[in-house]
Design an enzyme around this catalytic site. Structure first.
Site, mmCIF file in Angstrom:
data_model
loop_
_atom_site.group_PDB
_atom_site.id
_atom_site.type_symbol
_atom_site.label_atom_id
_atom_site.label_comp_id
_atom_site.label_asym_id
_atom_site.label_seq_id
_atom_site.Cartn_x
_atom_site.Cartn_y
_atom_site.Cartn_z
ATOM 1 N N HIS A 182 0.840 -1.216 0.000
ATOM 2 C CA HIS A 182 0.000 0.000 0.000
ATOM 3 C C HIS A 182 0.870 1.260 0.000
ATOM 4 O O HIS A 182 0.439 2.323 0.479
ATOM 5 C CB HIS A 182 -0.941 0.032 1.213
ATOM 6 C CG HIS A 182 -1.842 -1.147 1.330
ATOM 7 N ND1 HIS A 182 -3.089 -1.202 0.765
ATOM 8 C CD2 HIS A 182 -1.652 -2.358 1.936
ATOM 9 C CE1 HIS A 182 -3.654 -2.365 1.030
ATOM 10 N NE2 HIS A 182 -2.793 -3.092 1.736
ATOM 11 N N SER A 312 15.902 19.473 -16.104
ATOM 12 C CA SER A 312 15.035 20.651 -16.085
ATOM 13 C C SER A 312 15.671 21.781 -16.873
ATOM 14 O O SER A 312 16.890 21.942 -16.876
ATOM 15 C CB SER A 312 14.788 21.107 -14.641
ATOM 16 O OG SER A 312 14.083 22.323 -14.619
ATOM 17 N N LYS A 318 19.057 19.318 -11.562
ATOM 18 C CA LYS A 318 17.992 18.319 -11.440
ATOM 19 C C LYS A 318 18.199 17.210 -12.471
ATOM 20 O O LYS A 318 18.476 17.468 -13.644
ATOM 21 C CB LYS A 318 16.629 18.969 -11.652
ATOM 22 C CG LYS A 318 15.447 18.102 -11.228
ATOM 23 C CD LYS A 318 14.144 18.912 -11.315
ATOM 24 C CE LYS A 318 12.986 18.172 -10.682
ATOM 25 N NZ LYS A 318 12.687 16.907 -11.377
ATOM 26 N N GLU A 325 10.736 6.466 -17.235
ATOM 27 C CA GLU A 325 9.616 7.259 -17.757
ATOM 28 C C GLU A 325 9.313 6.878 -19.200
ATOM 29 O O GLU A 325 8.139 6.746 -19.596
ATOM 30 C CB GLU A 325 9.934 8.748 -17.652
ATOM 31 C CG GLU A 325 9.901 9.277 -16.222
ATOM 32 C CD GLU A 325 10.332 10.724 -16.103
ATOM 33 O OE1 GLU A 325 10.202 11.279 -15.004
ATOM 34 O OE2 GLU A 325 10.824 11.298 -17.103
#
Length: 461
Positions: A182, A312, A318, A325
């Site tokens: 969970h 970014s 970053k 992805e």
């Protein structure tokens, strides 16, 4: 000089670009279907070339075609197989549902090449398409192209992916981490155990795909227009399967029932279902990696994926989990392709399926992108991630759920109270259990050893 030449077919004359290898029927399809700009994939065109070459060889051996003519067709088809004339297959995938336009495109290109090379007239219908119909050629091309692409690209990629996962699982078999159910802290597992689940998913995908390919190797060529084999030698289907087997080293065989192979696309739907299932597995693996990599300060920070590119345009330094992805997007595309293929498979009206081109296009795209992303996941995510052992150890020390291991000794209720106190006070479970259970440090260390807890069984007995 004119940039066009006049060609004709049964419907009359029309203008075709002077340098085009195709003829009138292809040109009509180009004019009729300016829909998407998407063309049939390279592997599908290759399959058409293979079928035409195999049919020419079979027809010569069966006595239906002079050897010199069959040789001319075979040599021309070899250019199609090799990809030398892909620019001359311009038809949109959203065309006639039988794919007749694509079949005639292949017939016309091969006839043009064969006529030029042999100095004798080779007719696209009477010669290149002899003993065939678009209605059995295009389903066969779907089967051949999907089988070859899956065998040559996808299955090797999946085996490479599984091998990479297995290697990292062995390397990290004794590194314990917090398990999660969970998305909440649960009992510990090792990295090796977690990765073994991924490996098993990929292994199951390999098995499913290999099983589906057994049906894809059954070819409906020989059924002709409606499955009865009209205008075709009854021996042509098995003979073409034998030639294709020689040319590709794949165990193609003639379908036992041509009506099934022409009127339905059940085998393609089945294979797509196996691809979709793998896409679901891939999405799970990609998302696990993203979560484990999250942070590095405000997330889980369990692993550090290889830095591949700036993450970014505005936030310096970053770095994002770009390979997982991309894998998630591939999975989404394949799941969508499967929906299209499923609807397409339902379009078998009486003796012919009439969504063949879009089924072929989507099936081949799914195979290709799954193969490509699987290799990227293996080489640029699985093989190269680093484990942040300090973060993992810190989380384990503070994981109150470890008290589960004390249940057989102190009981569930006292364990729950100990866990709640540890949560509330944000203290390591070891420190709180020392106060609440009356157990010695030696006993607690033995009972709460994370690596030992990953082995299952009853502790303290």
């Amino acid at each position: 000089m004119s940039t066009f030449r006049t060609e004709h077919d049964s419907m009359g004359e029309l203008q075709v670009p002077a340098d085009a290898l195709w003829g009138a029927q292809t040109q009509r399809a180009v004019d009729n279907f300016p829909v998407s700009g998407l063309r049939m994939p390279r592997e599908f065109i290759r399959a058409l070339g293979l079928i035409k070459a195999a049919a020419a060889e079979a027809n010569a051996k069966l006595g239906h075609m002079p050897k010199v003519q069959a040789t001319a067709i075979r040599k021309a088809a070899d250019k199609v197989i090799a990809g030398e004339v892909d620019a001359h297959f311009p038809i949109d995938i959203f065309q006639t549902g039988s794919g007749t336009s694509s079949n005639m495109n292949a017939n016309e290109v091969i006839a043009h090449l064969a006529s030029s090379a042999s100095n004798r007239k080779v007719h696209p219908n009477d010669d290149v398409n002899y003993g065939q119909s678009s209605n059995d050629v295009i389903p066969t091309a779907i089967h051949v192209s999907a089988t070859l692409t899956a065998s040559e690209q996808l299955l090797p990629a999946l085996k490479h992916f599984k091998k990479a996962i297995d290697k990292r699982a062995r390397q990290l078999k004794n590194v314990a981490k917090t398990g999660r159910t969970h998305l909440m802290d649960a009992m510990p597992v090792t990295f090796g155990q977690e990765l073994s689940g991924w490996s098993a998913q990929v292994g199951s995908a390999i098995e499913r795909i290999e099983d589906a390919l057994k049906r894809m190797r059954r070819l409906p060529l020989g059924g002709s227009a409606v499955g009865t084999g009209i205008n075709a030698d009854p021996k042509i289907g098995p003979a073409v399967a034998v030639e294709l087997k020689k040319m590709t080293k794949v165990k193609f065989e003639s379908a036992e029932n041509y009506f099934e192979g022409i009127s339905s696309q059940d085998a393609a739907v089945e294979l797509s279902g196996a691809l979709k299932t793998y896409a679901v597995s891939l999405m799970k693996i990609a998302n696990d990696l993203r979560w484990m990599n999250s942070g590095p300060l405000a997330g889980l920070g369990e692993i550090e994926l290889e830095a591949l590119q700036p993450g970014s345009s505005i936030m310096p330094g970053k770095v994002n989990p770009v390979i997982p992805e991309a894998a998630a997007m591939v999975a989404a595309q394949v799941i969508g392709n499967d929906a299209t293929i499923t609807v397409g498979g339902q379009a078998g009206n009486f003796q012919l399926n009439v969504m063949l081109p879009v089924i072929g296009y989507n099936l081949l795209q799914s195979i290709e992108i799954l193969a490509n992303i699987s290799r990227l996941m293996a080489d640029k995510a699985i093989a190269t991630f680093k484990v942040n052992k300090d973060n993992i150890a810190g989380a384990l020390d503070k994981n109150p759920v470890l008290v589960t291991a004390l249940n057989p000794v102190i009981g569930y209720e006292k364990g729950a109270a100990t866990a709640k106190q540890a949560y509330k006070e944000k203290r390591p479970i070891m420190d709180v259990a020392r106060e609440t259970t009356g157990l010695s440090d030696a006993e607690l260390k033995k009972l709460l050893d994370p690596v030992e807890l990953t082995k299952g069984g009853i502790h303290g007995k």
